[in-house]
Every structure is written in structure tokens, then in C-alpha cells.
Design an enzyme around this catalytic site. Sequence first.
Site: not given
Length: 240
Positions: A117, A122
Amino acid sequence: MAKFKLAFEENFDYTGKPNPDIWTYQVGPKWANNEKQCYVDFDDNCYVKDGALHIIATKTNDLGCPYYSSRLMTKDKKHFQYGRFVVRAKMPQGRGSWPAVWFLGTTKEHRWPAMGEIDLLEYAGNRPNQVTCAIHTETYNHKIDTHKGSTYPMTDLAGEFHDYILEWTPEHLSFQVDYHEILKVEKQPGDTFKEWPFDQPYYMIVNLAVGGWYAGDIQDADLPFHFEVAFIRHFELIEA
């Protein structure tokens, strides 16, 4: 120095639903990380207008799902391996918001986190003056508190658009905000797929979660949350 050439761009220069040749909605009521939203494909929660993708998280009267939001992916439509990615985005205001732009590996032989990932971006509305980036692999992941990541302090994330950048080569991953590098992960001698699963195609995900372990407590008075993406550009690697 690596060299790149523009290979793909999504400028959101149309009106309506996201381009179905590029994007697939992921829908459903149950998601990881203790998130509270249901992902839906409703027009009110995800649309393209005025030169941007808009993802809106809303409070609902649905007893089975207190919040609606949207999550898009390019899986089986547009995959990427190496290059420079530039995503211009504006963060939502609101405690409990959790927008993200990230990538998952396409390998069918491995599940998360072994598939790999890459978290380009974020943000948590409860921590409005910072953005983060990270990687997760079998060896390095948050489940065992070994993931590699970085935090970058900023003050106008919900008021202005900024460029969030990933430079991905066979030897490194460089994460940048407005072309300031905030994290560099380099492939080490002896790394295996467990440490470096980044030599395979990945697909992109763009979503807006509500609550969860990362976003923290939700303040319903702050909803709706509004995440905007002005463009996404991929420059292929032509010389490492």
C-alpha cells in the site's frame, strides 16, 4: 536524476458522475479501520463540477448507516507502475473527516499488507494543520507498528488547493507537498517482496472516510465534509 513524461491526466473538465472509463465506485456498509460511513454512488455524495471532483460526506437518517460518502478506484481500468503522480486537492473542514489518495497492489497472490500500500495523502479533520503519507508492506505496516510514514505541518489545507506528489522509481518512493519532499523510502540491498512489493502495477483509490482509528471523534455539527480534487496527473518514468 529520474526523467518523466506525461502519460495520463484526469482534469475533471466535465460535469456529472466521474468518468466510468477510469473510475469505479466501491459501495457497501462495512469498512476497515473502524470507519463509520457507508460508501454509496449517490449523485449528492460524489460528482464532477466546476473543474473538480467533489466527494461529500453527509449525515443521514438511515438507522443502519449514520453517514454516506464515496470511494472511487481505478482497479481493472487504469493501473500504474512507477512515475510521478501529482494530485491537486483541497482538504475538507470538519472533525471526523478522513480523505485519502492511495494505491494498492494488483497482485492476486497476496492480501493486505503483503500486496503493498502506498498512501500518497491522508488527512484528519481533528488534526487540521498536518497531512501524512506512508507505506505498508508485510514487513512494514501499522498493524505491527512498523509502517514508514511522515507528517508535514501546514496551516491552510482546507482553505487552499495544494499539490500532493509521489515520485516512484524502482529504487525509491519520494513523497512531496508542493514539491517539498517530506518522506523518501529507498529500496535496500536484500529487500524481498515482503519489504519492497513496489515493482508491480498498482491501482489508485480516492475516498473520504468518516471517523475511524485515524480520523478520531466525529462532530456531527461539522458535517457535511467536502473533499475536492482538481486534477490527477501521471508522468511515466522514462529514465531512472
